[in-house]
Design a protein around this motif. Structure first.
Motif, mmCIF file in Angstrom:
data_model
loop_
_atom_site.group_PDB
_atom_site.id
_atom_site.type_symbol
_atom_site.label_atom_id
_atom_site.label_comp_id
_atom_site.label_asym_id
_atom_site.label_seq_id
_atom_site.Cartn_x
_atom_site.Cartn_y
_atom_site.Cartn_z
ATOM 1 N N ARG A 1 -2.326 4.779 -3.555
ATOM 2 C CA ARG A 1 -2.351 5.270 -2.275
ATOM 3 C C ARG A 1 -0.943 5.986 -2.517
ATOM 4 O O ARG A 1 -0.699 7.100 -1.978
ATOM 5 N N ALA A 2 0.168 5.422 -2.860
ATOM 6 C CA ALA A 2 1.490 5.609 -3.071
ATOM 7 C C ALA A 2 1.693 7.227 -3.635
ATOM 8 O O ALA A 2 2.241 7.996 -3.560
ATOM 9 N N GLU B 1 0.143 9.921 -2.206
ATOM 10 C CA GLU B 1 0.937 10.616 -1.010
ATOM 11 C C GLU B 1 1.933 11.436 -1.744
ATOM 12 O O GLU B 1 2.450 12.263 -1.293
ATOM 13 N N GLY C 1 7.548 -6.467 -5.457
ATOM 14 C CA GLY C 1 8.703 -6.144 -4.738
ATOM 15 C C GLY C 1 9.254 -4.759 -5.229
ATOM 16 O O GLY C 1 10.166 -4.312 -4.710
ATOM 17 N N THR C 2 8.639 -4.259 -5.885
ATOM 18 C CA THR C 2 8.919 -2.714 -6.525
ATOM 19 C C THR C 2 8.810 -1.772 -5.458
ATOM 20 O O THR C 2 7.716 -2.073 -4.695
ATOM 21 N N ASN C 3 9.656 -0.982 -5.206
ATOM 22 C CA ASN C 3 9.602 0.157 -4.205
ATOM 23 C C ASN C 3 8.620 1.135 -5.088
ATOM 24 O O ASN C 3 8.852 1.629 -6.039
ATOM 25 N N THR C 4 7.597 1.513 -4.276
ATOM 26 C CA THR C 4 6.562 2.533 -4.768
ATOM 27 C C THR C 4 7.180 4.038 -5.299
ATOM 28 O O THR C 4 6.978 4.557 -6.041
ATOM 29 N N LYS C 5 8.575 4.099 -4.384
ATOM 30 C CA LYS C 5 9.223 5.299 -4.854
ATOM 31 C C LYS C 5 9.741 5.255 -6.304
ATOM 32 O O LYS C 5 9.860 6.257 -7.036
#
Lengths: 574, 133
Positions: free
Chosen positions: B25-26, B29, B114-118
């Motif tokens: 999904r990330a 987006e 915990g990884t930021n999808t960014k």
């Protein structure tokens, strides 16, 4: 004291109260004046479930709550304050650690270690093959790489026998964390092992998780069965153990709202999903011709303990009240126990971080305290290394000690429902109760649990909730220590716990040996009988029980279900 | 500009799908074309990767078998002489202590809980179309 003076005392008291309320209201006005123009840390304070929070709660917030009607006394309707009259002053909750890895023998050793250190109930975590109902010699690509990795491999009665060898299963309860795909096979294996040891299944205490939503919205197994077939299998176990009285002390289902909550939904959705799921099972059992009192007394739940401390405590209280009301208003069982919401709690795995893992010890301790203040019957505390691997011996021991500190050192077990009467907790309990009920009605409008699974409605709700949560964490709006605040740049990675690399060979050999030694003709005949039962949709338990006793594997049984009923095309993208 | 194409799958039979679905999904987006394959064998995936002409192959492992699957994928790509045709990313319940070994085994990046999808988006954007791809 005569009748008249009783009445006059009451009159005097109620005038006093309203005077009190007026006085409180006047004082509150003065206090609010002091707050005018004072800047707050955040623009809005809301609970995890989005309930707007006032800065302070007073008697004015609970003025409308009728104490006897809404709170009452422990062990009495509506059970808000607890399901037993004396709660932890009588018996403390069960320390039940979810545990399993490598081989059944290694799991047995871990269980004995935990028991020696004060664990009071067992719970088996199985590997992905056992969970899905697949044998290790199935020709799926590199299947051996998953044997014993996520949990204990229980592929046949021999594995089960080894896992509980020397464990006092006549005295201590065991939770079998397997779902409808394999609940008949695994539970009957356990019953058959017990009977071989001379313990009749009518005496066994324990639980099979047997939860259709765990296998659909919590986890999507390889080659999944359809929701309607999962519901059939789940109800077969409820019917066999409870309604037919084969194992009357066994909890044949545990509606595991924990697994739904881990997917990102909030406390309101968690309980509403659980209630709606229970209703689907109850309605199916009634459709089969059973009466509510034949089985409802063994329906149990498994809830999460998440990050919002007071909301979680209020959630447990609201859940008890809602279950009582739902059961009374819709089904009217005669046995009080059918209206008592009994639950196990697991601290939130999704709240654990891979970063600065020892901080997880602190998170878990607070969550465990929520469960205890909320009156749980049994509790699992996560180990601090579980964000990245199965727990090592020293970390799981620390998790047991966390519960023991609460039991022995904090004094919180000495008074029942100690947060009851807190203006805040009472107001939250009330608010949650309304919100959960509203959302429960939405699920019913979506057609109930099975229809909502098939249409993708539940997945859309889950995805929406998870996206919202992810964005809140990634934007820093929801703080997570070590992830988006208090971050440490260079961390020394902690050495992970590794499972037995020989597990696959050991298990394949165990199964091969069994296939050589068992009466294969008999097994084949019984598998044919299972096919017939699948076709007529009779209860599968009697024949599955004979199959596991004769040495049939979990994969052979579950593949029969797949063959006879077909697979589910899961709408997980929503 | 051509959209970055990503193929995501779950190797093996472990059904912890929340992580990979979230990444799916990330990335969508962020404007990427994501093909989510669910459970697939490595052979099928490598074939699909060529057919779909993707830039990235991503997979998620929660079973503890992340080394096995990474080696298996690398080996299959090697057999087809395609080791450098795709950016390989892996995520899941993976200890930090294993990151270096996974990179040796063929992963271009490893993303633990915990990884930021960014960060995943940035890594892909910065590395797709790099040397050899």
């Amino acid at each position: 004291m005569d009748r008249r003076s009783n009445a006059s005392v009451f009159m005097e008291w109620s005038t006093e109260m309203s005077d009190d309320a007026r006085k409180i209201s006047e004082e509150q006005e003065k206090w609010l004046l002091q707050l005018e123009g004072v800047k707050e840390r955040k623009e809005a304070f809301v609970s995890d479930a989005g309930i707007p929070l006032k800065p302070l709660y007073t008697p004015l917030d609970v003025g409308d709550i009728d104490y006897v009607e809404e709170d009452g006394f422990p062990g009495m309707p509506p059970y808000t304050r607890g399901v037993y009259p004396n709660m932890y002053r009588g018996r403390l909750w069960t320390i039940r650690m979810f545990s399993g890895f490598g081989t059944p023998e290694e799991t047995n050793q871990r269980w004995k270690m935990l028991y020696d250190h004060g664990e009071t109930g067992f719970s088996s975590a199985v590997d992905s093959l056992t969970f899905a109902g697949v044998d290790p010699d199935d020709p799926i690509e590199w299947l051996e790489s998953e044997v014993g990795k996520e949990g204990v491999p229980l592929y046949s009665i021999r594995g089960m026998e080894a896992m509980v060898e020397g464990i006092p299963i006549d005295e201590v309860s065991v939770a079998l964390v397997v779902e409808p795909e394999t609940s008949a096979a695994i539970t009957s294996m356990y019953f058959n092992v017990a009977e071989k040891r001379g313990i009749p299944k009518s005496q066994l205490r324990g639980t099979t998780q047997n939860d259709i939503l765990t296998m659909t919205i919590g986890y999507v197994p390889w080659h999944p069965l359809k929701p309607q077939d999962l519901l059939k299998l789940a109800c077969d176990l409820i019917e066999y153990c409870t309604a037919m009285g084969e194992a009357p002390k066994w909890n044949p289902v545990n509606f595991t709202t924990y697994n739904y909550r881990e997917g990102g939904i909030d406390a309101v959705q968690e309980i509403a999903f659980g209630l709606a799921n229970a209703v689907a099972h109850i309605d199916e059992m009634l459709r089969r011709g059973w009466k509510i009192d034949d089985f409802a007394f063994r329906l149990a739940f498994h809830l999460a303990a998440q990050r919002d401390f007071f909301e979680e405590v209020a959630k447990y209280r609201a859940a008890r009240k809602l279950w009582y009301r739902l059961m009374t208003e819709r089904y009217n069982p005669q046995q009080p126990v059918s209206k008592q919401f009994r639950f196990h709690v697991q601290t939130a795995g999704s709240s654990l971080t891979a970063q600065q893992p020892t901080v997880n010890i602190i998170r878990t301790a607070y969550q465990a305290l929520e469960a205890v203040l909320g009156g749980c019957q049994s509790l699992h505390t996560n180990s601090f290394d579980e964000a990245v691997c199965l727990p090592a011996e020293e970390s799981v021991l620390l998790a047991v000690r966390t519960q023991q500190v609460i039991r022995e050192e904090t004094g919180v077990t000495d008074v029942i429902d100690p947060l009851g009467g807190s203006y805040y907790v009472e107001a939250l309990t009330e608010e949650l109760e309304h919100r959960i009920w509203e959302y429960f009605l939405e699920i019913e409008e979506a057609g109930g649990i099975v229809a909502a699974l098939n249409s993708g409605w539940l997945y859309r709700e889950m995805n929406k909730a998870f996206d919202k949560r992810r964005k809140a964490v990634e934007s820093g709006e929801e703080k997570v220590i070590g992830v988006n605040t208090c971050v440490v740049d260079e961390e020394e990675p902690c050495p992970p716990f590794r499972t037995n690399p020989d597990a696959a060979r050991i298990e394949i050999e165990r199964l091969e040996k069994l296939r050589q030694e068992r009466d294969n003709q008999k097994v084949a005949g019984l598998l044919d009988e299972l096919k017939r039962v699948c076709e007529t949709r009779e209860n599968v338990l009697p024949v599955v029980s004979r199959l596991t006793a004769e040495g049939a594997s979990v994969g052979e049984i579950t593949n029969t279900f797949r063959e006879m009923w077909g697979l589910w095309d899961c709408p997980m993208m929503g | 500009m051509k959209k970055i194409r990503v193929l995501l799958f779950k190797p093996g039979i472990d059904g912890h799908w929340r992580g990979i679905l979230t990444v799916s999904r990330a990335l969508t987006e962020a404007g990427m074309e994501v093909i989510f394959e669910g459970f697939k064998s490595v052979d099928t995936i490598v074939e699909a990767a060529f057919q779909e002409d993707v830039d990235v192959i991503g997979y998620s492992v929660h079973s503890g078998a992340h080394h096995e699957w990474t080696r298996r994928l690398s080996q299959t790509l090697d057999e087809k002489g395609a080791r450098d045709s795709f950016l390989i990313i892996v995520g899941g319940a993976i200890p930090h202590a294993d990151h270096e070994a996974l990179k040796q085994e063929g992963a271009d990046a490893v993303f633990s809980p915990g990884t930021n999808t960014k960060d995943i988006v940035r890594f892909i954007e910065e590395n797709v179309g790099g040397a050899g791809r």
